[in-house]
Motif scaffolding. Structure first.
Motif, short mmCIF file in Angstrom:
data_model
loop_
_atom_site.label_atom_id
_atom_site.label_comp_id
_atom_site.label_asym_id
_atom_site.label_seq_id
_atom_site.Cartn_x
_atom_site.Cartn_y
_atom_site.Cartn_z
N ALA A 1 0.83 -1.21 0.00
CA ALA A 1 0.00 0.00 0.00
C ALA A 1 0.87 1.26 0.00
CB ALA A 1 -0.93 0.00 1.20
N ASP A 2 0.23 2.36 -0.38
CA ASP A 2 0.91 3.66 -0.32
C ASP A 2 0.65 4.37 1.00
OD1 ASP A 2 2.09 3.90 -3.04
OD2 ASP A 2 0.00 3.73 -3.65
N VAL A 3 -0.60 4.24 1.51
CA VAL A 3 -0.98 4.96 2.73
C VAL A 3 -1.91 4.09 3.56
CG1 VAL A 3 -2.04 7.04 3.70
CG2 VAL A 3 -0.85 7.17 1.51
N PHE A 4 -1.64 4.02 4.86
CA PHE A 4 -2.52 3.37 5.83
C PHE A 4 -3.39 4.46 6.47
CE2 PHE A 4 -3.33 2.34 10.31
CZ PHE A 4 -3.96 1.10 10.20
N VAL A 5 -4.71 4.22 6.52
CA VAL A 5 -5.63 5.22 7.07
C VAL A 5 -6.48 4.58 8.17
CG1 VAL A 5 -7.34 6.99 6.56
CG2 VAL A 5 -5.81 6.21 4.75
N LEU A 6 -6.46 5.20 9.36
CA LEU A 6 -7.26 4.71 10.48
C LEU A 6 -7.92 5.92 11.16
CD1 LEU A 6 -8.11 2.21 12.13
CD2 LEU A 6 -6.16 2.67 13.64
N PRO A 7 -9.16 6.25 10.77
CA PRO A 7 -9.83 7.43 11.34
C PRO A 7 -10.58 7.12 12.63
CG PRO A 7 -11.09 6.59 9.49
CD PRO A 7 -9.94 5.65 9.68
N SER A 8 -10.08 6.18 13.41
CA SER A 8 -10.74 5.72 14.63
C SER A 8 -10.87 6.85 15.65
CB SER A 8 -9.94 4.56 15.23
OG SER A 8 -10.50 4.14 16.44
N TYR A 9 -11.99 6.84 16.38
CA TYR A 9 -12.24 7.86 17.40
C TYR A 9 -11.58 7.52 18.74
CZ TYR A 9 -15.64 9.96 14.27
OH TYR A 9 -16.25 10.57 13.19
N SER A 10 -11.05 6.33 18.86
CA SER A 10 -10.36 5.94 20.08
C SER A 10 -9.40 4.80 19.77
CB SER A 10 -11.35 5.50 21.15
OG SER A 10 -10.68 5.02 22.31
N GLU A 11 -8.19 4.91 20.27
CA GLU A 11 -7.20 3.85 20.10
C GLU A 11 -6.31 3.81 21.34
OE1 GLU A 11 -6.72 1.54 17.85
OE2 GLU A 11 -8.33 2.19 16.52
N GLY A 12 -5.78 2.63 21.62
CA GLY A 12 -4.73 2.55 22.62
C GLY A 12 -3.49 3.09 21.92
N THR A 13 -2.71 2.17 21.38
CA THR A 13 -1.70 2.50 20.38
C THR A 13 -1.89 1.44 19.32
OG1 THR A 13 -0.18 3.39 22.05
CG2 THR A 13 0.74 2.82 19.90
N PRO A 14 -2.45 1.78 18.17
CA PRO A 14 -2.90 0.76 17.21
C PRO A 14 -1.77 -0.08 16.65
CG PRO A 14 -3.03 2.96 16.26
CD PRO A 14 -2.72 3.14 17.71
N ARG A 15 -1.83 -1.38 16.91
CA ARG A 15 -0.82 -2.30 16.38
C ARG A 15 -0.80 -2.27 14.86
NH1 ARG A 15 1.48 -6.37 19.08
NH2 ARG A 15 1.27 -7.73 17.24
N SER A 16 -1.99 -2.12 14.26
CA SER A 16 -2.05 -2.11 12.79
C SER A 16 -1.23 -0.96 12.22
CB SER A 16 -3.51 -2.00 12.32
OG SER A 16 -4.15 -0.88 12.90
N CYS A 17 -1.22 0.17 12.91
CA CYS A 17 -0.42 1.31 12.46
C CYS A 17 1.07 1.05 12.70
CB CYS A 17 -0.85 2.59 13.15
SG CYS A 17 0.04 4.05 12.58
N LEU A 18 1.40 0.44 13.84
CA LEU A 18 2.80 0.10 14.10
C LEU A 18 3.33 -0.82 13.00
CD1 LEU A 18 2.74 -0.68 17.96
CD2 LEU A 18 3.32 1.48 16.83
N GLU A 19 2.51 -1.78 12.59
CA GLU A 19 2.90 -2.71 11.53
C GLU A 19 3.08 -1.98 10.21
OE1 GLU A 19 0.70 -6.66 13.43
OE2 GLU A 19 -0.36 -5.37 12.01
N ALA A 20 2.15 -1.07 9.90
CA ALA A 20 2.26 -0.30 8.66
C ALA A 20 3.55 0.52 8.64
CB ALA A 20 1.04 0.61 8.50
N LEU A 21 3.82 1.21 9.73
CA LEU A 21 5.02 2.04 9.80
C LEU A 21 6.28 1.19 9.65
CD1 LEU A 21 4.03 4.47 12.71
CD2 LEU A 21 4.11 5.00 10.27
N TYR A 22 6.30 0.03 10.31
CA TYR A 22 7.48 -0.83 10.22
C TYR A 22 7.72 -1.29 8.78
CZ TYR A 22 10.86 -4.48 11.33
OH TYR A 22 12.00 -5.25 11.38
#
Length: 257
Positions: free
Chosen positions: A167-188
């Protein structure tokens, strides 16, 4: 946690808070805030409370009057290495990806509205990975907009990393998150990300790896900008901030235990 409290009083007991409890319990319209408050208050009965970001730290400290232990969330980096794709195929259309439960709190409908506006400017593609009660509503929205050829609904996938890493961009417009693992994975995996500016998401921002937003009307423009930024790179590289590294946070857990 209640069960934990009732166990042998001679044992050391700890609780792990994994999100904004007021938001997490919001699915119970009347009792949600009371349940969340109760959950925060009983933290004072534990020997230790572990939290994942500074927003959680302040919430637990405020209601329990105890200082929790901050250990950031992390991922199994070694497992992801085999999926890493440094090469960016620029001939393909811009690709966005969302992973998470299909529920209102994740902001999936807001993402679809924004993506439909992106399509009026640029030919793009959106992968939706996850399942939940909004699945039928999402399919109906896609059908009404006539954008079936621009979106794939994959449902729940055990290993989403082959799709994520392209993918080019990961998008998560969630109104509440702890620290999203899905975003950590995308960044890695070298995927720049767009997150709503809530809870601990600001702590994930390092340079241009993350773009934050509050106003949904700004999301389409932000998606276009982020896709252009992602495509302008020569190759992908690890974008995960060092404080979220597996090595650092495992060391903190070992020290705690």
């Amino acid at each position: 946690d209640i069960t934990n409290i009732l166990l042998n009083s001679k044992l050391k007991k700890f609780s792990s808070i994994r999100g904004n409890l007021f938001m997490n319990y919001s699915e119970y319209p009347i009792a949600g805030n009371l349940i969340a408050l109760f959950h925060y208050l009983i933290q004072k009965l534990f020997d230790y409370s572990i939290v994942m970001n500074r927003k959680m730290y302040s919430q637990v400290e405020r209601f329990s009057r105890k200082k929790p232990i901050l250990i950031y969330n992390f991922i199994d980096e070694g497992h992801l290495d085999k999926f890493f794709k440094p090469k960016i195929i620029k001939s393909q259309r811009a690709t966005f990806i969302f992973t998470g439960r299909l529920i209102e709190r994740k902001g999936i409908m807001e993402l679809l509205e924004a993506f439909s506006k992106v399509l009026s400017v640029k030919n793009a593609y959106l992968h939706i990975l996850g399942d939940g009660p909004l699945r039928a509503k999402i399919k109906n929205f896609i059908s009404k907009k006539g954008i079936e050829s621009n979106i794939s609904m994959h449902g729940f996938i055990d290993s989403p990393y082959e799709i994520l890493s392209s993918a080019d961009v990961f998008v998560l417009p969630s109104y509440s998150e702890g620290t999203p693992r899905s975003c950590l994975e995308a960044l890695y995996l070298g995927i720049p990300s767009i997150l709503r500016d809530v809870d601990g998401n600001r702590e994930l921002k390092c340079g241009e790896n993350i773009s934050l937003f509050n106003d949904d009307s700004k999301l389409p423009e932000l998606m276009l900008q982020k896709a252009s930024q992602s495509r302008s790179r020569e190759f992908r590289k690890n974008l995960l901030p060092n404080k979220f590294s597996r090595k650092n946070n495992l060391a903190l857990y070992l020290k705690f235990f």
